[in-house]
Motif scaffolding. Structure first.
Motif, PDB file in Angstrom:
ATOM      1  N   GLU A 159      31.127  43.392 -35.159  1.00 39.69           N
ATOM      2  CA  GLU A 159      31.148  43.209 -35.594  1.00 39.69           C
ATOM      3  C   GLU A 159      30.001  42.020 -37.030  1.00 39.69           C
ATOM      4  O   GLU A 159      30.611  40.901 -37.313  1.00 39.69           O
ATOM      5  CB  GLU A 159      32.523  41.611 -35.624  1.00 39.69           C
ATOM      6  N   VAL A 160      29.506  43.002 -36.814  1.00 37.54           N
ATOM      7  CA  VAL A 160      27.530  42.151 -37.856  1.00 37.54           C
ATOM      8  C   VAL A 160      28.310  42.593 -39.189  1.00 37.54           C
ATOM      9  O   VAL A 160      27.955  44.053 -40.036  1.00 37.54           O
ATOM     10  CB  VAL A 160      26.451  42.590 -37.425  1.00 37.54           C
ATOM     11  N   GLU A 161      28.151  41.624 -40.558  1.00 34.95           N
ATOM     12  CA  GLU A 161      28.367  42.243 -41.741  1.00 34.95           C
ATOM     13  C   GLU A 161      27.398  43.053 -42.156  1.00 34.95           C
ATOM     14  O   GLU A 161      27.162  43.887 -42.799  1.00 34.95           O
ATOM     15  CB  GLU A 161      28.442  41.033 -42.423  1.00 34.95           C
ATOM     16  N   ASN A 162      25.889  43.220 -41.914  1.00 35.73           N
ATOM     17  CA  ASN A 162      24.308  43.656 -42.717  1.00 35.73           C
ATOM     18  C   ASN A 162      23.839  43.285 -41.526  1.00 35.73           C
ATOM     19  O   ASN A 162      23.090  42.403 -40.788  1.00 35.73           O
ATOM     20  CB  ASN A 162      23.854  43.507 -43.178  1.00 35.73           C
ATOM     21  N   LEU A 163      23.799  44.514 -40.069  1.00 40.12           N
ATOM     22  CA  LEU A 163      23.133  45.052 -39.459  1.00 40.12           C
ATOM     23  C   LEU A 163      21.254  44.329 -39.988  1.00 40.12           C
ATOM     24  O   LEU A 163      20.610  43.749 -39.131  1.00 40.12           O
ATOM     25  CB  LEU A 163      22.774  45.778 -38.380  1.00 40.12           C
ATOM     26  N   LEU A 164      20.808  44.836 -40.927  1.00 42.52           N
ATOM     27  CA  LEU A 164      19.980  45.167 -41.468  1.00 42.52           C
ATOM     28  C   LEU A 164      19.442  43.774 -41.121  1.00 42.52           C
ATOM     29  O   LEU A 164      18.647  43.565 -41.069  1.00 42.52           O
ATOM     30  CB  LEU A 164      19.254  46.297 -42.420  1.00 42.52           C
ATOM     31  N   PHE A 165      19.751  43.015 -41.876  1.00 39.89           N
ATOM     32  CA  PHE A 165      19.872  41.418 -42.873  1.00 39.89           C
ATOM     33  C   PHE A 165      20.056  40.161 -41.762  1.00 39.89           C
ATOM     34  O   PHE A 165      19.349  39.385 -41.267  1.00 39.89           O
ATOM     35  CB  PHE A 165      20.029  41.197 -43.887  1.00 39.89           C
ATOM     36  N   ASP A 166      21.045  40.501 -40.799  1.00 41.84           N
ATOM     37  CA  ASP A 166      21.738  39.577 -40.159  1.00 41.84           C
ATOM     38  C   ASP A 166      20.731  39.636 -38.398  1.00 41.84           C
ATOM     39  O   ASP A 166      20.865  38.907 -38.328  1.00 41.84           O
ATOM     40  CB  ASP A 166      23.479  39.770 -40.157  1.00 41.84           C
ATOM     41  N   VAL A 167      20.292  40.847 -38.352  1.00 37.38           N
ATOM     42  CA  VAL A 167      19.970  40.827 -37.219  1.00 37.38           C
ATOM     43  C   VAL A 167      18.555  41.393 -37.319  1.00 37.38           C
ATOM     44  O   VAL A 167      17.586  40.861 -36.567  1.00 37.38           O
ATOM     45  CB  VAL A 167      20.730  41.697 -36.184  1.00 37.38           C
ATOM     46  N   MET A 168      18.127  42.587 -37.024  1.00 33.59           N
ATOM     47  CA  MET A 168      16.987  43.380 -37.098  1.00 33.59           C
ATOM     48  C   MET A 168      16.219  42.993 -37.934  1.00 33.59           C
ATOM     49  O   MET A 168      14.957  42.785 -37.218  1.00 33.59           O
ATOM     50  CB  MET A 168      17.395  44.699 -37.688  1.00 33.59           C
ATOM     51  N   PHE A 169      15.835  41.886 -39.447  1.00 34.69           N
ATOM     52  CA  PHE A 169      14.520  40.989 -39.441  1.00 34.69           C
ATOM     53  C   PHE A 169      15.043  40.456 -38.932  1.00 34.69           C
ATOM     54  O   PHE A 169      13.523  39.932 -38.593  1.00 34.69           O
ATOM     55  CB  PHE A 169      15.311  40.967 -40.866  1.00 34.69           C
ATOM     56  N   PRO A 170      15.782  39.078 -38.672  1.00 33.15           N
ATOM     57  CA  PRO A 170      15.185  38.084 -37.341  1.00 33.15           C
ATOM     58  C   PRO A 170      14.509  38.111 -36.530  1.00 33.15           C
ATOM     59  O   PRO A 170      14.038  37.752 -35.735  1.00 33.15           O
ATOM     60  CB  PRO A 170      16.874  37.368 -37.380  1.00 33.15           C
ATOM     61  N   LEU A 171      15.045  39.566 -35.434  1.00 34.12           N
ATOM     62  CA  LEU A 171      14.429  39.580 -34.878  1.00 34.12           C
ATOM     63  C   LEU A 171      13.251  39.964 -35.004  1.00 34.12           C
ATOM     64  O   LEU A 171      11.949  39.963 -33.701  1.00 34.12           O
ATOM     65  CB  LEU A 171      15.515  41.016 -33.581  1.00 34.12           C
ATOM     66  N   GLU A 172      12.919  41.094 -35.841  1.00 29.26           N
ATOM     67  CA  GLU A 172      11.472  41.671 -36.728  1.00 29.26           C
ATOM     68  C   GLU A 172      10.582  40.604 -36.638  1.00 29.26           C
ATOM     69  O   GLU A 172       9.205  39.975 -35.920  1.00 29.26           O
ATOM     70  CB  GLU A 172      11.406  42.460 -37.144  1.00 29.26           C
ATOM     71  N   LYS A 173      11.249  39.287 -37.638  1.00 25.72           N
ATOM     72  CA  LYS A 173      10.836  38.594 -38.212  1.00 25.72           C
ATOM     73  C   LYS A 173       9.718  36.992 -36.678  1.00 25.72           C
ATOM     74  O   LYS A 173       8.533  36.515 -36.070  1.00 25.72           O
ATOM     75  CB  LYS A 173      10.894  37.523 -38.689  1.00 25.72           C
ATOM     76  N   GLU A 174      11.345  36.999 -36.001  1.00 24.80           N
ATOM     77  CA  GLU A 174      10.723  36.349 -34.538  1.00 24.80           C
ATOM     78  C   GLU A 174       9.159  36.920 -33.111  1.00 24.80           C
ATOM     79  O   GLU A 174       8.715  36.185 -32.748  1.00 24.80           O
ATOM     80  CB  GLU A 174      12.058  36.271 -33.959  1.00 24.80           C
ATOM     81  N   LEU A 175       9.931  38.121 -32.428  1.00 22.90           N
ATOM     82  CA  LEU A 175       9.563  39.038 -31.359  1.00 22.90           C
ATOM     83  C   LEU A 175       8.386  39.665 -31.998  1.00 22.90           C
ATOM     84  O   LEU A 175       7.778  39.858 -30.460  1.00 22.90           O
ATOM     85  CB  LEU A 175      10.366  39.255 -31.155  1.00 22.90           C
ATOM     86  N   LEU A 176       7.667  40.452 -32.754  1.00 26.55           N
ATOM     87  CA  LEU A 176       7.368  41.340 -32.866  1.00 26.55           C
ATOM     88  C   LEU A 176       6.130  40.769 -32.424  1.00 26.55           C
ATOM     89  O   LEU A 176       5.365  40.053 -33.443  1.00 26.55           O
ATOM     90  CB  LEU A 176       7.530  42.135 -33.795  1.00 26.55           C
ATOM     91  N   ASN A 177       4.958  41.485 -32.014  1.00 26.83           N
ATOM     92  CA  ASN A 177       3.830  41.348 -31.723  1.00 26.83           C
ATOM     93  C   ASN A 177       3.320  42.804 -31.462  1.00 26.83           C
ATOM     94  O   ASN A 177       4.327  43.789 -30.624  1.00 26.83           O
ATOM     95  CB  ASN A 177       3.357  40.008 -31.397  1.00 26.83           C
ATOM     96  N   ARG A 178       1.853  42.506 -31.058  1.00 28.68           N
ATOM     97  CA  ARG A 178       1.039  44.011 -30.551  1.00 28.68           C
ATOM     98  C   ARG A 178       2.037  44.302 -29.293  1.00 28.68           C
ATOM     99  O   ARG A 178       2.181  45.941 -29.086  1.00 28.68           O
ATOM    100  CB  ARG A 178       0.193  43.547 -30.608  1.00 28.68           C
ATOM    101  N   GLN A 179       1.750  43.639 -28.405  1.00 30.73           N
ATOM    102  CA  GLN A 179       2.353  43.877 -26.634  1.00 30.73           C
ATOM    103  C   GLN A 179       3.631  44.399 -26.647  1.00 30.73           C
ATOM    104  O   GLN A 179       3.911  45.513 -26.396  1.00 30.73           O
ATOM    105  CB  GLN A 179       2.825  42.268 -25.558  1.00 30.73           C
TER     106      GLN A 179
END
Length: 403
Positions: free
Chosen positions: A36-56
């Motif tokens: 029941e996520v209204e927008n997977l891209l903006f509500d989940v994916m982008f926050p995950l990438e912003k907070e967690l993405l790194n080279r490792q």
């Protein structure tokens, strides 16, 4: 004679499959945002990438996905993401063949603090890996709605200069024309997104377009005339309710079209074996006609079709003298493969990824008897467990992240 002989024992020996569209490092986020996520891209994916993405995370997750791809019989794949030099390290560790597209996008991301920094990053990446046996470096302008005209053409110029592929999402959403128009106001003078891209000189044989859902016959003719390859990703498109591709019509027009899965947050699965029957099922339901796609046509889309879409039909996609040694062995005696009167029907409509017993890429055995031979799995599992722990902890703070 080879130093190692493998007795296939009557099993199916066939070309390795080609996954034409993926974002393999997203496997760290697989299964999140499914409720029941209204927008997977903006509500989940982008926050995950912003907070967690790194080279490792990108490197370890890419290795995890490459293992999964190999165990499902995929020997080559095309990828679009960030820090693709880290993806390249992981892919070579496992021993797969990757067409790796460094993303170019119009806002700051993990590997570029400025919009469009991916252009310079891609050029460095291409120089480093050009001529590699397993890695084909590429440039990946994300989509026309996230990349403006000047930067699209700058990406194409790099592709042309270095003679490398260019990967991009194209006509994926029902409202995409309006989305693109915001960034490309001069498109208002053209009847379609594809005709606009052609008029500005962007389309060409080095472009591999992913999704390609919303187009008419004239657009298809343009793509064919310009030699554009197409990745058909029916599982991701239906799961995300994006639409249904007229892939059957494109194939009948003679476009170079193969199969992809999209990233593991989009379709969750990354094998191509189970995409084949889905291709036929979706097309037959859309057309209300049970005749589209023979089993042979589906197997060809999974192998030589993908190779041709990448302009690699001369050295990949079929078992022929002089081609690269990318092949797999499928267990013909498995219950789901029986009685197996027609081998193509058994592969296209009956096979599971777990039926793949052996995967060989560039003459190297990557997996045999369902055991990966190229990776220290214990060391990898330690790194992968650390990645999962970090992702899980943050996902619990997101609404819709973990239920």
């Amino acid at each position: 004679m080879s130093e190692r002989l493998i007795d296939a024992g009557g099993d199916i020996v066939m070309p390795g499959m080609i996954n034409l569209h993926n974002h393999i490092s997203m496997v760290a986020f697989r299964g999140l945002g499914e409720y029941e996520v209204e927008n997977l891209l903006f509500d989940v994916m982008f926050p995950l990438e912003k907070e967690l993405l790194n080279r490792q995370l990108i490197r370890v997750s890419a290795r995890q996905s490459a293992i999964e791809l190999a165990m499902g019989g995929v020997t080559s794949f095309a990828d679009m993401y960030y820090h693709e030099d880290e993806v390249a390290i992981a892919v070579k560790d496992v021993g797969l063949r990757g067409v790796l597209g460094q993303t170019v996008i119009g806002f700051p991301v993990v590997d570029s603090p400025k919009p469009y920094g991916g252009l310079a990053y891609a050029e460095d990446f291409i120089r480093k890996y050009q001529g590699d046996e397993l890695i084909t470096p590429a440039i990946a302008p994300h989509a026309p709605y996230t990349v403006d005209k000047e930067q699209l053409l700058a990406a194409k110029a790099i592709s042309d200069q270095y003679d490398v592929p260019m990967l991009m999402h194209l006509v994926e959403f029902p409202n995409e024309y309006e989305m693109v128009l915001e960034r490309h106001p001069d498109m208002a003078n053209y009847r379609s997104e594809i005709s606009y891209l052609d008029q500005i000189g962007f389309l060409g044989p080095k472009l591999l377009a992913a999704h390609v859902l919303y187009l008419d016959d004239a657009d298809m003719d343009l793509l064919k005339a310009r030699g554009v390859g197409v990745s058909h990703n029916p599982k991701a498109n239906s799961k995300g309710a994006s639409g249904i591709s007229p892939a059957w019509e494109m194939m009948k027009k003679g476009l170079d079209i193969g199969l992809g899965t999209d990233g593991p947050m989009s379709s969750n699965q990354m094998d191509i074996l189970t995409v084949m029957h889905y291709v036929a099922s979706v097309a037959r339901l859309r057309l209300m006609d049970a005749t589209p796609y023979t089993p042979l046509e589906l197997v060809e889309m999974a192998t030589i079709g993908g190779a041709q879409a990448l302009d690699r039909g001369d050295d990949l996609g079929s078992l022929e003298a002089g081609k690269l040694a990318d092949l797999i062995i499928i267990d013909r005696d498995a219950p789901n493969m029986q009685p197996g009167y027609d081998v193509y029907a058994a592969i296209a409509f009956g096979a599971y990824p777990g039926n793949v017993e052996t995967t060989i890429v560039n003459g190297q055995v990557v997996m045999h008897d369902r055991m990966i031979e190229t990776v220290d799995l214990a060391a990898h599992e330690a790194e992968w467990t650390e990645v999962k722990s970090r992702v899980e902890a943050f996902a619990k703070t997101l609404e819709g992240g973990i239920r």
